[in-house]
Design an enzyme around this catalytic site. Structure first.
Site, short mmCIF file in Angstrom:
data_model
loop_
_atom_site.label_atom_id
_atom_site.label_comp_id
_atom_site.label_asym_id
_atom_site.label_seq_id
_atom_site.Cartn_x
_atom_site.Cartn_y
_atom_site.Cartn_z
N SER A 133 0.79 -1.60 -0.06
CA SER A 133 -0.18 0.23 -0.26
C SER A 133 1.17 1.40 0.07
CB SER A 133 -0.95 -0.40 1.82
OG SER A 133 -1.48 1.15 2.05
N LYS A 159 -1.36 -0.88 -4.24
CA LYS A 159 -2.45 -0.06 -3.96
C LYS A 159 -1.84 1.65 -3.95
CE LYS A 159 -4.46 -0.13 0.83
NZ LYS A 159 -5.57 -0.61 1.52
N LYS A 161 -3.27 5.32 -1.99
CA LYS A 161 -4.36 5.84 -2.04
C LYS A 161 -4.49 7.11 -2.25
CE LYS A 161 -3.83 4.07 2.22
NZ LYS A 161 -5.20 2.59 3.61
N ASP A 187 -7.88 3.49 -2.99
CA ASP A 187 -8.20 3.20 -1.53
C ASP A 187 -8.46 4.51 -0.81
OD1 ASP A 187 -9.34 3.21 1.10
OD2 ASP A 187 -7.32 1.70 1.80
N GLU A 215 -11.13 0.78 -2.93
CA GLU A 215 -11.73 0.37 -1.90
C GLU A 215 -12.13 1.65 -0.99
OE1 GLU A 215 -7.90 -1.10 -0.39
OE2 GLU A 215 -8.70 -0.84 2.23
N ASP A 240 -13.98 -1.70 3.79
CA ASP A 240 -13.13 -1.45 4.95
C ASP A 240 -13.94 -1.05 5.73
OD1 ASP A 240 -10.89 -1.22 6.71
OD2 ASP A 240 -9.46 -0.47 4.63
N LYS A 264 -9.82 -7.10 8.47
CA LYS A 264 -8.98 -6.82 9.04
C LYS A 264 -9.44 -7.24 11.05
CE LYS A 264 -7.44 -1.77 6.72
NZ LYS A 264 -7.63 -1.17 6.87
N GLY A 292 -3.97 -4.61 6.15
CA GLY A 292 -2.52 -4.11 6.96
C GLY A 292 -3.19 -2.47 7.12
C1 NPQ Z 1 -6.63 1.02 4.96
N1 NPQ Z 1 -3.92 0.56 5.52
O1 NPQ Z 1 -5.75 -0.21 4.24
C2 NPQ Z 1 -5.21 1.33 6.18
C3 NPQ Z 1 -5.51 2.25 6.37
C4 NPQ Z 1 -4.13 3.15 7.35
C5 NPQ Z 1 -1.52 -0.13 5.09
O2 NPQ Z 1 -3.33 1.50 3.70
C6 NPQ Z 1 -1.23 3.96 11.27
C7 NPQ Z 1 -1.80 2.83 11.76
C8 NPQ Z 1 -1.43 5.17 9.98
C9 NPQ Z 1 -2.50 2.32 10.65
C10 NPQ Z 1 -2.77 4.67 8.10
C11 NPQ Z 1 -3.59 0.51 4.23
C12 NPQ Z 1 -2.28 3.92 9.23
C13 NPQ Z 1 -2.65 2.61 9.29
C14 NPQ Z 1 -3.19 3.79 7.15
C15 NPQ Z 1 -4.40 2.36 9.09
O3 NPQ Z 1 -7.45 2.08 5.26
MG MG Z 2 -8.16 0.84 3.19
#
Ligand code: NPQ
Ligand code: MG
Length: 370
Positions: A133, A159, A161, A187, A215, A240, A264, A292
């Site tokens: 990601s 992926k 953002k 996402d 997402e 999500d 998750k 994650g």
């Molecule tokens: C998601 N994670 O899928 C999340 C969002 C996310 C890997 O994209 C600190 C702890 C910062 C958890 C930033 C990924 C974060 C976090 C983004 C989770 O949406």
């Molecule tokens: Mg997400």
């Protein structure tokens, strides 16, 4: 359970992680250690330090554990990780805090009996494809460079953002510069509004880029907005943040709000609950993948085993340790031919490195039976 310990750990990130929720430069982790007569176990709370992804955040997780959740566990003699969800059900919400406790109790229990978490949860493969990601970058040039590097590393899925102002153009440039031959998805982390038909039309432009999915473009409660977008575009919608339990998963699917689910454990209140969502999606022919939360090597171990369940047919946000941390609290996770290996030792099958943990720990609290 004899004793629970709350360890606060500060892991600097190798580079800032920027999402619609803000910029993260360190991972502020709450680890729970469960001490039983026969064995000890570790759990990880995946909350962020700021309540942006969901209402949970690290300080609040520590408080709710101390005041409300730990007493329910410390009072019990006949405790199994399999019934933690039930045991903690009088407390509403706080799913990430509950998951950390479930993990710690399960790890101790499985270590005592010599069983691996993978065999407990039902893993059917010995490795899972790695996905990565990417945060919102400073420039499109930087994004192309970063993603190109991940593809060179062997990641099987990328992926990125997105948010208003950073969506069509970065995707178009990635496809133009790096081609159509890699799995790409986006996402939104709820940054879009389904109330404006302009934003729906805007997101529909993503249909041109053969994305594996979009997402969570809209807010967690906006299931109808996601269903409306799903009817307007051909790219699959994945949820999500919206899916906080098996029953919200069922509701989302019944409404046509998504055709893919990001699972998750922390978000849904445990690995047992995550498995239930996996099972109900499997019955309905709906693919899932493992999300994650910038986990340490401990949470990553649990996620890799979860992602080895049969209906995790899409690559997850499961990356090498070095994607996030220069120093992990376990043996670092590494890609082997673009995959991560499912641990097969007792419990989560990874050992916490005491010296590294100690050097990154900011506080420890000890909770015992009153
Ligand atoms: C998601 N994670 O899928 C999340 C969002 C996310 C890997 O994209 C600190 C702890 C910062 C958890 C930033 C990924 C974060 C976090 C983004 C989770 O949406
Ligand atoms: Mg997400």
């Amino acid at each position: 359970m004899k004793e629970l310990q709350l360890h606060r750990v500060r892991l600097p990130l190798v580079s800032p992680f920027r999402t619609a929720y803000g910029i993260q430069t360190v991972k502020d982790v709450l680890l729970v250690k469960a001490v039983a007569d026969e064995a000890e176990g570790w759990g990880e709370c995946v909350a962020m330090s700021f309540p942006g992804y969901s209402s949970e955040y690290t300080d609040a997780a520590a408080l709710v554990i101390k005041a409300h959740l730990a007493p329910l566990i410390l009072a019990a003699d006949d405790l199994s990780g399999s019934d933690i969800t039930e045991r903690l059900s009088s407390v509403i919400g706080h799913n990430m805090a509950k998951t950390a406790l479930e993990m710690a109790v399960l790890d101790a229990e499985l270590r005592a009996s010599g069983q691996s978490f993978g065999s407990w949860i039902g893993s059917v493969t010995d490795r899972v494809p790695a996905g990565v990601s990417t945060g919102i970058a400073a420039s499109i040039t930087e994004l192309v460079q970063t993603v190109g590097g991940y593809l060179d590393d062997g990641y099987r899925r990328v992926k990125i953002k997105i948010q208003p102002g950073w969506d069509i153009e970065p995707v178009a440039v990635l496809r133009r510069e790096l081609g159509e031959d890699f799995v790409l998805q986006v996402d939104g982390n709820g940054a879009y509004s389904s109330g404006s038909s302009g934003e729906l039309d805007h997101l529909a432009q993503l249909d041109r880029f053969a994305l594996a999915m979009i997402e969570q473009p809209f807010a967690p409660a906006d299931l109808l907005g996601h269903a409306r977008l799903a009817r307007q575009i051909s790219t699959p919608i994945c949820l999500d943040e919206s899916v906080s339990s098996p029953s919200t998963a069922e509701t989302a699917l019944a409404l046509g709000a998504c055709s893919v689910i990001n699972v998750k454990a922390g978000r849904v209140g445990g690995y047992g609950e995550a498995r239930r969502i996996h099972d109900l999606c499997r019955e309905r022919g709906v693919a899932v993948w493992c999300g994650g939360m910038l986990e340490t090597g401990l949470g990553r171990a649990a996620n890799v085993a979860l992602a080895a369940l049969p209906n995790f047919t899409l690559p997850g946000d499961l990356s090498a340790s070095e994607r996030y941390f220069s120093q992990d609290i376990t043996e670092p996770w590494r890609l082997v031919d673009g995959h991560l290996t499912v641990p097969d030792g007792p419990g989560f099958g990874v050992e916490i490195k005491a010296d590294i943990l100690e050097s990154l720990t900011t506080s420890v609290e000890y909770l015992s039976r009153p």
